[in-house]
Each structure stands twice: as C-alpha cells, then as structure tokens.
Write a protein that holds these residues in place. Structure first.
Motif, PDB file in Angstrom:
ATOM      1  N   ALA A  89       0.834  -1.204   0.000  1.00  0.00           N
ATOM      2  CA  ALA A  89       0.000   0.000   0.000  1.00  0.00           C
ATOM      3  C   ALA A  89       0.869   1.254   0.000  1.00  0.00           C
ATOM      4  O   ALA A  89       0.590   2.220  -0.712  1.00  0.00           O
ATOM      5  CB  ALA A  89      -0.932  -0.007   1.213  1.00  0.00           C
ATOM      6  N   ARG A 117      -8.080   5.478  -3.810  1.00  0.00           N
ATOM      7  CA  ARG A 117      -7.403   4.255  -3.358  1.00  0.00           C
ATOM      8  C   ARG A 117      -6.562   4.521  -2.108  1.00  0.00           C
ATOM      9  O   ARG A 117      -6.535   3.696  -1.192  1.00  0.00           O
ATOM     10  CB  ARG A 117      -6.529   3.719  -4.488  1.00  0.00           C
ATOM     11  CG  ARG A 117      -5.827   2.432  -4.145  1.00  0.00           C
ATOM     12  CD  ARG A 117      -5.223   1.796  -5.367  1.00  0.00           C
ATOM     13  NE  ARG A 117      -4.280   0.748  -5.013  1.00  0.00           N
ATOM     14  CZ  ARG A 117      -3.596   0.032  -5.886  1.00  0.00           C
ATOM     15  NH1 ARG A 117      -3.771   0.246  -7.198  1.00  0.00           N
ATOM     16  NH2 ARG A 117      -2.753  -0.890  -5.490  1.00  0.00           N
ATOM     17  N   SER A 121      -6.743   2.799   1.672  1.00  0.00           N
ATOM     18  CA  SER A 121      -5.621   2.081   2.289  1.00  0.00           C
ATOM     19  C   SER A 121      -4.999   2.841   3.453  1.00  0.00           C
ATOM     20  O   SER A 121      -4.396   2.239   4.341  1.00  0.00           O
ATOM     21  CB  SER A 121      -4.537   1.795   1.239  1.00  0.00           C
ATOM     22  OG  SER A 121      -3.971   3.011   0.737  1.00  0.00           O
ATOM     23  N   HIS A 122      -5.126   4.191   3.447  1.00  0.00           N
ATOM     24  CA  HIS A 122      -4.538   5.017   4.502  1.00  0.00           C
ATOM     25  C   HIS A 122      -5.590   6.015   5.011  1.00  0.00           C
ATOM     26  O   HIS A 122      -5.460   7.223   4.809  1.00  0.00           O
ATOM     27  CB  HIS A 122      -3.320   5.780   3.976  1.00  0.00           C
ATOM     28  CG  HIS A 122      -2.182   4.905   3.544  1.00  0.00           C
ATOM     29  ND1 HIS A 122      -2.199   4.209   2.356  1.00  0.00           N
ATOM     30  CD2 HIS A 122      -1.000   4.624   4.141  1.00  0.00           C
ATOM     31  CE1 HIS A 122      -1.062   3.536   2.233  1.00  0.00           C
ATOM     32  NE2 HIS A 122      -0.320   3.765   3.306  1.00  0.00           N
TER      33      HIS A 122
END
Length: 312
Positions: A89, A117, A121-122
């Motif tokens: 990631a 995205r 993921s974060h």
C-alpha cells in the motif's frame, strides 16, 4: 512510512543492476496503462535512463515501467534499480508521488482514482496530505472521501503532512484532559498533555476553563480568529506565480492552457500607458472594442467561478 511529497528520495539504496526478467509489472496509477508514444521517445534517447524504483519485497516496479520497456526495446538485459522497503500500500502511494513529481503527467482522472485508493488504504491520512501526494486540491480529496463507497476503516484521527496526528473531534481530547486533572489536580501541563494525548496549549486551556467553571470541551471563543495557513498573495504577479506551482493546474492540459491565457492576457493597472501611446488614432476604436470584449469574457469567467464556489 510514507515520505513527505516534497522530500528527496533519501534512505534509498544506491542504484544497482538487476535483470529485466526478474521485475514484475508496475501497480501503476495510470488508468490507461503505458503510453506508446512516450515509450518510443524513451527508447530513442541516446543518454542513459535514470534508475527505476522497485518494491524490494515483491520486485514490482513502483516507478519507471516505461523505462523498463524502453530498455527491453534497446536490447538490454539489465537496468539500474533503487529499492523501496515498505508495504504494498505504501509502495502505491510512493508510485503516485513519483509520477506526480516528474515524467509523463498523470491525468485528473488518474489522480482522483489514486486519491480514492489512498483514502481506502490510509484512512488516517488528512485530505491535505493525500492532496499533496496526488497533485490535487485538498477540497477535491475531501469530496472524493465523502462520496467514496470503499469500505475503509474509520478513524477519529488524521495524519497531516507534518507527520502529526490530529483528532477529528477535539472535544474528546479535552474531556480526557479534564479527567486527568480531576484525578491528579497537581499534575503539570506537560503531564496532562501526555496522559490525555493533547497539545500543551489544549491542556493549558482546559485547566483554565475548569478553574473558571467553564465547560472544558468547548472550543476557543469565536471572537478569536484562527491563524491562516499562509498569507494569500494579493498582487496579480504573485497570484499567477502561486498558481503556476499548483500541481492540479500545471499537470493537466486544461490547467496549463488556463495558466498560459492568464499569463498572456493579463495587464496590471498603470502598466498599459506605453501601450496606449503605441495605438494609432485610426485603430483606437477597434483596439478598445477588443479590450472590452476580452474584459467582459474574463468577467463572465470570474462570475462562473464564484457561482460554482458559492452555489447558494
């Protein structure tokens, strides 16, 4: 760990040669894949190509897939590589940062998809931090976050560009600080801040509110204006210079066209006296008509921008 977007690629190993056959295709933020024309241009260069960036754990290319294809077209078996250590990631975030910073520009659609995205993921990264990674405005990232349908975990904190975690709800930290003070009235400001996970300023403010009998969870009085992030330029040359540095404009074709028009068709008050003297009398009416038409067009453009920002 995700590096700041504007920091050098420090911490990477020195370049080394690896076999092309050992590399895996990039997890690219480019929705349209590789650009054939760009690939041909790279393959035709007589100079050595810069090292590519590769995720050490998976041998997947992070940045430089066009260079890999160009090296193969040149008949090379090896290519210079720098390795990146981190999660897959984080490797994707790094790929976005590298592609925004140099090389073939990412399209607006590419950068919005990348932001969505990264949000998934974060989720703890702030809108401003993701915007800096993806070459977008923070407002755009905020809109992407709000309409995203990704089932990402929710967090009560955001990690900013400066690497500091900040709570979305400041009241929770203030309540924790008040509980620490109630349990240990003699605790120092630093001890309160550390135990409650708040800043020294917040801990100091909570203590003063409790001494006054006020609610510690309330924010500061509205009469105290928040400090601006940075002063906004007021003169036209400074504004134009700031806009030229904005990646959301300079990395897109429409944005570059707008910057070109703003540069070529702007004129400051007082700078046109020599131009007035240069217009012969028989051309004055025609030049004045064109100037008025240009001013009217820019006026309509400005009104549309303001309408979009303030639809109410």
């Amino acid at each position: 760990m995700i590096r700041a977007p504007d920091s050098p690629a420090g911490g990477l190993d020195a370049p080394c040669l690896v076999q092309l056959a050992s590399l895996r295709p990039a997890d690219s933020p480019r929705l349209g894949g590789e650009d054939a024309d760009h690939l041909i241009r790279l393959a035709g260069l007589e100079t050595a190509l810069p090292p590519i960036l590769v995720h050490r754990q998976t041998m997947r290319v992070i940045d430089g897939m066009h260079r890999v294809r160009a090296a193969a077209m040149r008949g090379q078996d090896t290519i210079e590589v720098r390795f990146f250590d981190g999660s897959e990631a984080d490797a994707f975030v790094r790929a976005v940062q590298e592609n925004v910073a140099h090389g073939l520009p990412l399209s607006l659609a590419d950068r919005k998809a990348a932001a969505e995205r990264i949000i998934a993921s974060h989720p703890m990264l702030s809108d401003r931090a993701i915007a800096a990674c993806a070459g977008l405005a923070a407002k755009t990232v905020g809109a992407v976050r709000r309409r995203s349908s990704a089932d990402s975990p929710r967090s009560n904190e955001r990690l900013g560009v400066d690497g500091r975690l900040r709570p979305l709800d400041g009241g929770a930290g203030r309540r924790r600080a008040s509980e620490v003070i109630a349990a240990n009235p003699d605790a120092s400001i630093r001890e309160i801040a550390r135990a409650a996970g708040v800043s020294l300023g917040t801990a100091h403010d909570v203590r003063h509110r409790l001494l006054r009998g006020s609610d510690p969870a309330l924010t500061r009085p509205a009469r105290i204006p928040p400090a601006p992030v940075r002063p906004e330029p007021k003169d036209s040359p400074s504004i134009l210079q700031t806009l030229r540095k904005d990646p959301s404009l300079r990395l897109t074709d429409p944005g570059r066209e707008l910057l070109r028009l703003l540069h070529s068709r702007s004129i400051a008050v007082g700078d046109w006296q020599d131009l007035v003297d240069a217009v012969p009398p028989h051309c004055a009416d025609s030049v004045a008509r064109l100037a008025r038409d240009c001013a009217e067009a820019w006026g309509q453009f400005a009104a549309e921008l303001q309408r979009r920002e303030n639809p109410g």
